[in-house]
Design a protein around this motif. Structure first.
Motif, PDB file in Angstrom:
ATOM      1  N   LEU A 488       0.700  -1.029  -0.056  1.00  0.00           N
ATOM      2  CA  LEU A 488       0.006   0.469   0.186  1.00  0.00           C
ATOM      3  C   LEU A 488       0.624   1.312  -0.132  1.00  0.00           C
ATOM      4  CD1 LEU A 488      -3.160   0.728  -0.344  1.00  0.00           C
ATOM      5  CD2 LEU A 488      -2.820   0.811   2.181  1.00  0.00           C
ATOM      6  N   ALA A 489       2.000   1.205   1.012  1.00  0.00           N
ATOM      7  CA  ALA A 489       2.512   2.141   1.323  1.00  0.00           C
ATOM      8  C   ALA A 489       3.068   3.057  -0.730  1.00  0.00           C
ATOM      9  CB  ALA A 489       4.070   2.545   2.101  1.00  0.00           C
ATOM     10  N   ARG A 490       3.812   1.544  -1.529  1.00  0.00           N
ATOM     11  CA  ARG A 490       4.626   1.825  -2.276  1.00  0.00           C
ATOM     12  C   ARG A 490       3.298   2.363  -2.867  1.00  0.00           C
ATOM     13  NH1 ARG A 490       9.074   2.462  -5.696  1.00  0.00           N
ATOM     14  NH2 ARG A 490       9.191   0.864  -7.047  1.00  0.00           N
ATOM     15  N   ALA A 491       1.986   1.292  -3.751  1.00  0.00           N
ATOM     16  CA  ALA A 491       1.260   2.173  -4.438  1.00  0.00           C
ATOM     17  C   ALA A 491       1.513   3.657  -4.185  1.00  0.00           C
ATOM     18  CB  ALA A 491      -0.246   1.205  -4.822  1.00  0.00           C
ATOM     19  N   PHE A 492       0.717   4.521  -3.100  1.00  0.00           N
ATOM     20  CA  PHE A 492       0.665   5.585  -2.662  1.00  0.00           C
ATOM     21  C   PHE A 492       1.505   6.760  -2.919  1.00  0.00           C
ATOM     22  CE2 PHE A 492      -2.572   4.129   0.873  1.00  0.00           C
ATOM     23  CZ  PHE A 492      -3.190   4.944   0.856  1.00  0.00           C
ATOM     24  N   SER A 493       3.186   5.869  -3.174  1.00  0.00           N
ATOM     25  CA  SER A 493       4.575   6.440  -3.360  1.00  0.00           C
ATOM     26  C   SER A 493       4.296   6.676  -4.909  1.00  0.00           C
ATOM     27  CB  SER A 493       4.996   6.161  -2.682  1.00  0.00           C
ATOM     28  OG  SER A 493       6.497   6.638  -3.449  1.00  0.00           O
ATOM     29  N   ARG A 494       3.748   6.001  -5.383  1.00  0.00           N
ATOM     30  CA  ARG A 494       3.497   6.072  -7.078  1.00  0.00           C
ATOM     31  C   ARG A 494       2.392   6.861  -7.178  1.00  0.00           C
ATOM     32  NH1 ARG A 494       8.486   4.378  -9.524  1.00  0.00           N
ATOM     33  NH2 ARG A 494       9.010   2.802  -9.420  1.00  0.00           N
ATOM     34  N   LEU A 495       1.946   6.934  -6.379  1.00  0.00           N
ATOM     35  CA  LEU A 495       0.761   7.358  -6.708  1.00  0.00           C
ATOM     36  C   LEU A 495       0.544   9.302  -6.311  1.00  0.00           C
ATOM     37  CD1 LEU A 495      -2.681   6.091  -6.346  1.00  0.00           C
ATOM     38  CD2 LEU A 495      -1.944   6.143  -8.311  1.00  0.00           C
ATOM     39  N   GLY A 496       1.994   9.850  -5.493  1.00  0.00           N
ATOM     40  CA  GLY A 496       2.191  11.401  -5.092  1.00  0.00           C
ATOM     41  C   GLY A 496       1.463  11.452  -4.041  1.00  0.00           C
ATOM     42  N   ARG A 497       1.076   9.964  -3.342  1.00  0.00           N
ATOM     43  CA  ARG A 497       0.500  10.428  -1.788  1.00  0.00           C
ATOM     44  C   ARG A 497       1.626  10.459  -1.101  1.00  0.00           C
ATOM     45  NH1 ARG A 497      -5.235   7.204  -2.265  1.00  0.00           N
ATOM     46  NH2 ARG A 497      -5.471   8.378  -0.302  1.00  0.00           N
ATOM     47  N   ALA A 498       2.459  11.119  -0.856  1.00  0.00           N
ATOM     48  CA  ALA A 498       3.248  11.042   0.135  1.00  0.00           C
ATOM     49  C   ALA A 498       3.230  10.508   1.326  1.00  0.00           C
ATOM     50  CB  ALA A 498       4.903  11.963  -0.266  1.00  0.00           C
ATOM     51  N   ALA A 499       2.466  11.246   1.895  1.00  0.00           N
ATOM     52  CA  ALA A 499       1.926  11.340   3.440  1.00  0.00           C
ATOM     53  C   ALA A 499       1.260  10.398   3.579  1.00  0.00           C
ATOM     54  CB  ALA A 499       1.646  12.290   3.988  1.00  0.00           C
ATOM     55  N   ASP A 500       0.758   9.402   2.969  1.00  0.00           N
ATOM     56  CA  ASP A 500      -0.366   8.217   2.487  1.00  0.00           C
ATOM     57  C   ASP A 500       1.112   7.006   2.762  1.00  0.00           C
ATOM     58  OD1 ASP A 500      -2.918   9.506   3.545  1.00  0.00           O
ATOM     59  OD2 ASP A 500      -2.891   9.544   0.591  1.00  0.00           O
ATOM     60  N   ALA A 501       1.713   7.725   1.796  1.00  0.00           N
ATOM     61  CA  ALA A 501       2.774   6.123   2.301  1.00  0.00           C
ATOM     62  C   ALA A 501       3.413   6.084   3.445  1.00  0.00           C
ATOM     63  CB  ALA A 501       4.010   6.571   0.778  1.00  0.00           C
ATOM     64  N   GLU A 502       4.007   7.124   4.029  1.00  0.00           N
ATOM     65  CA  GLU A 502       4.740   7.113   5.139  1.00  0.00           C
ATOM     66  C   GLU A 502       4.310   6.971   6.015  1.00  0.00           C
ATOM     67  OE1 GLU A 502       8.035   9.766   6.939  1.00  0.00           O
ATOM     68  OE2 GLU A 502       7.788  11.006   5.393  1.00  0.00           O
ATOM     69  N   GLY A 503       2.484   7.495   6.388  1.00  0.00           N
ATOM     70  CA  GLY A 503       2.037   6.806   7.203  1.00  0.00           C
ATOM     71  C   GLY A 503       1.528   4.919   7.622  1.00  0.00           C
ATOM     72  N   GLN A 504       1.658   4.835   5.888  1.00  0.00           N
ATOM     73  CA  GLN A 504       1.624   2.898   6.245  1.00  0.00           C
ATOM     74  C   GLN A 504       2.906   2.347   6.920  1.00  0.00           C
ATOM     75  OE1 GLN A 504      -1.010   1.010   5.553  1.00  0.00           O
ATOM     76  NE2 GLN A 504      -2.673   2.603   5.467  1.00  0.00           N
ATOM     77  N   ALA A 524       9.704  -4.746   6.422  1.00  0.00           N
ATOM     78  CA  ALA A 524       9.460  -2.865   7.519  1.00  0.00           C
ATOM     79  C   ALA A 524      10.626  -2.024   7.077  1.00  0.00           C
ATOM     80  CB  ALA A 524       9.114  -2.773   8.812  1.00  0.00           C
ATOM     81  N   HIS A 525      11.971  -3.084   7.305  1.00  0.00           N
ATOM     82  CA  HIS A 525      12.945  -1.698   6.544  1.00  0.00           C
ATOM     83  C   HIS A 525      12.822  -1.095   5.532  1.00  0.00           C
ATOM     84  CE1 HIS A 525      15.381  -1.195  10.066  1.00  0.00           C
ATOM     85  NE2 HIS A 525      15.115  -2.584  10.409  1.00  0.00           N
ATOM     86  N   GLU A 526      12.660  -2.768   4.959  1.00  0.00           N
ATOM     87  CA  GLU A 526      12.358  -2.528   2.814  1.00  0.00           C
ATOM     88  C   GLU A 526      11.394  -1.727   2.418  1.00  0.00           C
ATOM     89  OE1 GLU A 526      11.236  -5.629  -0.716  1.00  0.00           O
ATOM     90  OE2 GLU A 526      10.886  -6.234   0.825  1.00  0.00           O
ATOM     91  N   GLY A 527      10.155  -1.797   3.670  1.00  0.00           N
ATOM     92  CA  GLY A 527       9.414  -0.866   2.851  1.00  0.00           C
ATOM     93  C   GLY A 527       9.769   0.763   3.717  1.00  0.00           C
ATOM     94  N   LEU A 528      10.635   1.087   4.096  1.00  0.00           N
ATOM     95  CA  LEU A 528      11.418   2.297   4.242  1.00  0.00           C
ATOM     96  C   LEU A 528      12.021   2.752   3.396  1.00  0.00           C
ATOM     97  CD1 LEU A 528      11.818   2.566   8.018  1.00  0.00           C
ATOM     98  CD2 LEU A 528      10.482   4.523   7.172  1.00  0.00           C
TER      99      LEU A 528
END
Length: 681
Positions: A488-504, A524-528
């Motif tokens: 979900l963080a990856r998808a948010f990031s690709r959509l330009g929703r940085a705050a949502d991505a970081e929240g996940q 989790a470290h990979e996601g970061l």
């Protein structure tokens, strides 16, 4: 002779009463007598119902009818109830009625309750309209048919036959004179009539532009323009069905303060939509669909109820068969019955779709709760199995079970199948959640990972991942929670929703640490790391990915280790440390192809990244080998966006190799693919 009486032996020539026409007076007549004079004039019948004040969006149908005029003796206007077949026929026949000096006749061939009208009753009315005295109309169908043909044998006649139920019912009502025409409206195929030469003009729901025009005709174009958004919503919720649009417009006009937005709000709840659009019996959307459902065969009724539970739009025959527990061949015939009843369309071979309001009606057909739950479970079970099979083909290296036979399909075909059903994935997952099938949701999401990775459908990915997160939290499945938050963080990031991505990502880290799960912490470290990469924080991204890699190397996860090497190589390729990038990419590719089931897709990603690096270093020959190999594999896997990137890299390579024709071709192919199904959304 004045004052003279009749001569002896002569007949009485006196006349009493009134005579219309010529009078012959004679004493005695021998032989034949021929009377000449004009017969009483008769006005040809004109029985067309009053056409609608507003006919919109029917340019195609009117053009087809104009082209058929004089070429055929019967035209079938076929479409679902409420679609405006009769309005179209009446409008067109009024415009061309001058072509039929013998008159224009009209009959409803179905009673309001749905029972067919006997053909002999229709013939009796037609004969009387054509001037045959009532006491001279024969009693039997055969005699009435013969007399009707004689009565229509001289001058062209048009007949409008509404709501025909069979070819036999229509055939005896066809006028005989050359140039005559029967226009038949129906929801039935009338194959016997078509086989005899009748033409068919399909009448479907109105397209958006025509529906808005019709709404504007009833409410005023300026009013529709002022509430354009609400008008478009009303059109969509009415499914482009003219009867529904007319009822909606009438309800708006009924009160001065009502707006189009008011109607849109009333129609949003699918459970009440048919009731809102149903007034008197002759203008009731629900009654229209009730009649169509009542006339279906029992098997088709069962399939119709299944489609009412199915929350999506596309229905393959195999899905319906699983839900009704019948052979696919039988269910395909039942679906064809729905098509013949104009309740569904076959949008592609083996794929069906209910009309918009028909789906609302199907969902309202009384079905016991236990049966509805059984159907829902069968539908979700089928999707779970089908999505898993497709996912295994997209990324076979992630397959959990035994590999499917080679004939089962290929990655590109599986991706195309998933692309076809992706609009229904969210509704199906919501159906699963509503029935407590949380593990089905988690399993389907896992199977869809490769699809979203390859085709980049990030909008749909967010919907699926958020539903899966709800299922993971409901079941306390930590592994599923961590995995889906990362995606979900990856998808948010690709959509330009940085705050949502970081929240996940933050939630993922907190949950992993709270449970003390090393595998979850590594993810989790990979996601970061991936989040930092997307934010351009390269050093922080490398640090987090290296931490994750070190942890994964202690967990016996060869594919996870290879993918981390790949991501590290891609990140490092954007730094000055290209040697480290090449080292990571080469190691990743070696590990990916050495897996028990080689991960050819991600190996191609490694080739693409390495090819770009080597091209940047001037290693043109080596770069060409890598880029061509990557392009072939990515194309085979249906990875549209990555294949586009390979083409664009090869355009650069061809320029450096002094091949301008190849450079132009690759640049064009890359641009074309970026406009295809794999583009970012």
């Amino acid at each position: 002779m004045t004052g003279a009486g009749p001569r002896s032996g002569s007949s009485d020539n006196r006349m009493s009463g009134t005579v219309n026409g010529s009078l012959l007076q004679a004493a005695e007549i021998h032989g034949d007598v021929y009377l000449a004079g004009s017969a009483p004039s008769r006005t040809p019948p004109y029985q067309l119902p009053r056409p609608p004040r507003h006919l919109a969006g029917r340019e195609r149908e009117l053009g087809e009818l104009d082209a058929l005029l004089g070429a055929v003796d019967a035209v079938v206007l076929r479409g679902p109830g409420g679609v405006g077949r009769s309005a179209l026929a009446a409008s067109w026949l009024r415009a061309v009625s001058g072509r039929f000096p013998g008159g224009v006749l009209h009959a409803e061939l179905t009673h309001p309750g749905g029972e067919p009208l006997p053909a002999e009753d229709v013939l009796g009315r037609f004969l009387r309209a054509l001037g045959v005295p009532a006491d001279e109309v024969p009693a039997t169908l055969a005699e009435r048919t013969a007399l009707f043909r004689s009565a229509t044998a001289v001058e062209p006649v048009a007949v409008l036959l509404d709501d025909a139920v069979s070819a036999a019912q229509v055939r005896v009502l066809l006028p005989a004179a050359p140039g005559s025409l029967a226009v038949v409206t129906t929801s039935q195929p009338l194959l016997g009539l078509v086989a005899s030469g009748a033409a068919v003009v399909a009448v479907g729901p109105l397209a958006d532009a025509g529906a808005l025009e019709l709404l504007g005709g009833h409410l005023g174009a300026e009013r529709v323009a002022a509430e354009r958004g609400a008008a478009e919503e009303v059109v969509a919720l009415c499914g482009g069905l003219p009867i529904a649009l007319c009822v909606a417009a009438a309800l708006i006009r009924a009160r001065a303060r009502r707006t189009i937005a008011w109607m849109a709000e009333r129609l949003r709840d699918a459970r009440d939509r048919l009731d809102v659009l149903s007034g008197e019996d002759d203008c009731s959307v629900r009654a229209t669909f009730d009649l169509a459902y009542r006339d279906l065969p029992d098997r088709a009724k069962a399939v119709y109820r299944v489609l009412g539970v199915h929350p999506g739009s596309l229905v393959p025959a195999e899905l319906a068969a699983a839900a009704v527990d019948l052979p696919v061949e039988d269910v395909a015939e039942a679906l064809d019955d729905l098509v013949e009843a104009c309740l569904a369309d076959e949008v592609d071979r083996g794929w069906y779709q209910l009309h918009g309001l028909a789906h609302v009606h199907a969902s309202s057909v009384p079905t016991e709760d236990a049966e509805r739950a059984r159907i829902a479970r069968a539908l979700v079970d089928w999707y779970r199995s089908a999505v898993r099979r497709a996912g295994d083909l997209v990324l076979p290296a992630r397959r959990r079970g035994p590999p499917p036979p080679r004939a089962a399909g290929d990655p590109a075909g599986a991706l195309d199948w998933l692309d076809r059903v992706r609009g229904d994935l969210g509704p199906v997952l919501r159906l699963a959640l509503a029935h407590g099938l949380h593990h089905h949701v988690i399993d389907m999401c896992d199977a869809l990972k490769g699809f979203f990775v390859v085709r980049k459908h990030y909008v749909e990915a967010v919907e699926v991942y958020e539903l899966t997160l709800a299922a993971a939290l409901a079941t306390g499945d930590l592994a599923a929670e961590i995995g889906v938050r990362r995606r979900l963080a990856r998808a948010f990031s690709r959509l330009g929703r940085a705050a949502d991505a970081e929240g996940q990502v933050r939630a993922m880290v907190a949950s992993a640490q709270a449970h003390g799960d090393r595998r979850a912490v590594a993810k989790a470290h990979e996601g970061l790391g991936l989040l930092y990469r997307d934010q351009g924080r390269t050093a922080a991204a490398v640090e987090q990915l290296e931490i994750s890699l070190a942890m994964v190397r202690t967990q016996d996860r060869p594919r996870g280790e290879a993918l981390l090497l790949l991501e590290l190589g891609i990140v490092l390729a954007g730094t000055d440390d290209v040697d480290a990038a090449l080292e990571r990419l080469a190691a990743a590719r070696t590990a990916l192809v050495a897996l028990a089931t080689p991960d050819e897709y991600n190996a191609a990603r490694a080739d693409l990244a390495e090819g770009r690096v080597r091209l940047g270093r001037g290693e043109v020959e080596r770069a060409g080998v890598l880029l061509h190999r990557a392009l072939a594999a990515l194309t085979a896997h249906g990875a549209t966006r990555e294949a586009a990137g390979a083409h664009l890299a090869l355009a650069d390579w061809a320029t450096r190799a002094a091949d301008p024709d190849a450079a132009r071709w690759h640049a064009g192919m890359g641009a074309d693919l970026l406009g295809g199904p794999g583009r970012d959304r």
